[in-house]
Design a protein around this motif. Structure first.
Motif, PDB file in Angstrom:
ATOM      1  N   TYR A 149       0.834  -1.196   0.000  1.00 15.25           N
ATOM      2  CA  TYR A 149       0.000   0.000   0.000  1.00 15.25           C
ATOM      3  C   TYR A 149       0.875   1.255   0.000  1.00 15.25           C
ATOM      4  O   TYR A 149       1.868   1.340   0.737  1.00 15.25           O
ATOM      5  N   GLY A 150       0.489   2.236  -0.823  1.00 15.10           N
ATOM      6  CA  GLY A 150       1.215   3.490  -0.865  1.00 15.10           C
ATOM      7  C   GLY A 150       0.277   4.669  -1.055  1.00 15.10           C
ATOM      8  O   GLY A 150      -0.866   4.510  -1.490  1.00 15.10           O
ATOM      9  N   ALA A 151       0.765   5.861  -0.710  1.00 14.32           N
ATOM     10  CA  ALA A 151      -0.017   7.094  -0.845  1.00 14.32           C
ATOM     11  C   ALA A 151       0.938   8.239  -1.149  1.00 14.32           C
ATOM     12  O   ALA A 151       2.137   8.141  -0.881  1.00 14.32           O
ATOM     13  N   PRO A 152       0.431   9.349  -1.711  1.00 15.70           N
ATOM     14  CA  PRO A 152       1.314  10.436  -2.141  1.00 15.70           C
ATOM     15  C   PRO A 152       1.987  11.212  -1.020  1.00 15.70           C
ATOM     16  O   PRO A 152       3.046  11.801  -1.225  1.00 15.70           O
ATOM     17  N   THR A 153       1.383  11.276   0.172  1.00 16.38           N
ATOM     18  CA  THR A 153       1.920  12.098   1.253  1.00 16.38           C
ATOM     19  C   THR A 153       2.031  11.284   2.541  1.00 16.38           C
ATOM     20  O   THR A 153       1.400  10.229   2.688  1.00 16.38           O
ATOM     21  N   ASN A 154       2.824  11.790   3.471  1.00 14.87           N
ATOM     22  CA  ASN A 154       2.969  11.115   4.763  1.00 14.87           C
ATOM     23  C   ASN A 154       1.647  11.051   5.513  1.00 14.87           C
ATOM     24  O   ASN A 154       1.331  10.051   6.154  1.00 14.87           O
ATOM     25  N   LYS A 155       0.879  12.137   5.438  1.00 13.68           N
ATOM     26  CA  LYS A 155      -0.407  12.154   6.133  1.00 13.68           C
ATOM     27  C   LYS A 155      -1.347  11.104   5.563  1.00 13.68           C
ATOM     28  O   LYS A 155      -2.010  10.367   6.294  1.00 13.68           O
ATOM     29  N   ALA A 156      -1.407  11.019   4.222  1.00 15.24           N
ATOM     30  CA  ALA A 156      -2.263  10.020   3.584  1.00 15.24           C
ATOM     31  C   ALA A 156      -1.781   8.612   3.903  1.00 15.24           C
ATOM     32  O   ALA A 156      -2.579   7.693   4.083  1.00 15.24           O
ATOM     33  N   ALA A 157      -0.449   8.424   3.982  1.00 13.92           N
ATOM     34  CA  ALA A 157       0.095   7.111   4.317  1.00 13.92           C
ATOM     35  C   ALA A 157      -0.271   6.724   5.746  1.00 13.92           C
ATOM     36  O   ALA A 157      -0.549   5.551   6.041  1.00 13.92           O
ATOM     37  N   HIS A 158      -0.286   7.711   6.655  1.00 13.70           N
ATOM     38  CA  HIS A 158      -0.678   7.452   8.040  1.00 13.70           C
ATOM     39  C   HIS A 158      -2.134   6.988   8.111  1.00 13.70           C
ATOM     40  O   HIS A 158      -2.461   6.029   8.819  1.00 13.70           O
ATOM     41  N   VAL A 159      -2.999   7.655   7.374  1.00  9.11           N
ATOM     42  CA  VAL A 159      -4.408   7.260   7.327  1.00  9.11           C
ATOM     43  C   VAL A 159      -4.545   5.861   6.727  1.00  9.11           C
ATOM     44  O   VAL A 159      -5.331   5.036   7.189  1.00  9.11           O
ATOM     45  N   LEU A 160      -3.749   5.584   5.695  1.00  9.15           N
ATOM     46  CA  LEU A 160      -3.786   4.280   5.039  1.00  9.15           C
ATOM     47  C   LEU A 160      -3.382   3.170   6.004  1.00  9.15           C
ATOM     48  O   LEU A 160      -3.995   2.089   6.022  1.00  9.15           O
TER      49      LEU A 160
END
Length: 303
Positions: free
Chosen positions: A84-95
């Motif tokens: 799983y990946g996301a564009p930002t650290n905040k989005a990655a934290h939510v993920l």
């Protein structure tokens, strides 16, 4: 897990897509190795290849249950382990809170490569091997004065006879392959990633699932990638804030679906629509002070 029809259709679409590509060419299981003679993977692999790994996109506006889809992937795909990946650290934290794992897109696609530079000339240097008087003439790599010798560096000729001041810096290079064994890459908030970034993920040679809100603004630099602009599966039912008294999301979905906001109508508790020519609107603007509990939503950007 209770799903609406669009969520069920999206998951079935992901399952059918994944099964089709995993069993292409008679393969009985997923293989990360490249065997051009055998034609596996069927989409090609490695950087510079004209064909990247296949992509499937699931799009949905705010509150349509995209997180639910990602949480249900393991139930649908069985033993497949997604990365799983996301564009930002905040989005990655939510993920990570949703799925138990997740990192930034950059951590998936790139790896850090440290190097040494002379701070005076900016030349890239490396520790030089030479004879160390402290060890009976043995050849040693002297770093930072070890062995009692002055540090020597190869590559910097700008200051002959002057000891370099050396510092470590880091550059990031695209990974040749994804670290660890993963059968699928899942990118959340994929509307924030342009086509070049998606192609970098595809170059890792692993099927990629993009999940995002096609109604958001495009990336800061570049345009929204074509997979999110035209997703393979679309979530249509608004689940967020339903029954909680807030009509903001409900109204936004109706407007995006082509309906007009009706003057005087109320959406949820305390959410009403008024026209700019109304006396109530004029009075509101005279008294309005923005704050965390107050928001004014307008129909057009110009307004």
């Amino acid at each position: 897990m209770e799903l609406d029809e669009s969520q069920e259709a999206a998951l079935e679409g992901v399952r059918a897509w994944f099964e089709r590509i995993m069993y292409a060419g008679g393969q009985s299981q997923f293989c990360t190795d490249t065997d051009p003679d055998a034609g596996w993977p069927p989409w090609g692999h490695s950087h510079g290849n004209a064909h990247g790994a296949p992509v499937f996109a699931v799009g949905g506006l705010a509150g349509t249950g995209k997180s639910t889809i990602m949480g249900a992937l393991r139930e649908v795909l069985g033993d497949v382990r997604p990365a799983y990946g996301a564009p930002t650290n905040k989005a990655a934290h939510v993920l990570r809170a949703r799925t138990g794992e997740g990192s930034t897109y950059h951590a998936l696609a790139y790896y850090p490569k440290p190097y040494l530079v002379c701070t005076r000339s900016r030349a890239v240097v490396r520790a030089a091997a030479h004879r160390c008087a402290q060890h009976d003439g043995a050849v040693a790599v002297v770093e930072g004065g070890r062995c009692g010798c002055a540090a020597a560096w190869e590559g910097c000729q700008a200051h002959p006879g002057v000891r370099c001041a050396v510092a470590e810096e880091v550059e990031f290079e695209l990974r040749p392959a994804l670290k660890g064994f993963h059968g699928l890459v899942v990118i959340d908030e994929a509307s924030m990633i342009d086509v070049e970034r998606v192609e970098e993920i595809r170059s890792l040679g692993i099927p990629t699932l993009l999940v995002g809100d096609y109604g958001q603004l495009p990336p800061v630099r570049g345009e929204m990638n074509p997979w999110m602009l035209n997703p393979d599966a679309v979530l249509t039912v608004n689940h967020r804030q339903s029954g909680e008294g807030s009509g903001v999301v409900a109204l936004a979905h109706r407007v995006r679906a082509g309906e007009r906001a009706v003057a005087g109508a109320r959406y949820g508790e305390g959410v009403a629509v008024i026209r700019g020519s109304d006396r109530a609107f004029t009075g509101l603007m005279e008294r309005f002070t923005p704050g965390p509990e107050r928001a004014l939503i307008v129909w057009r950007n110009r307004t």
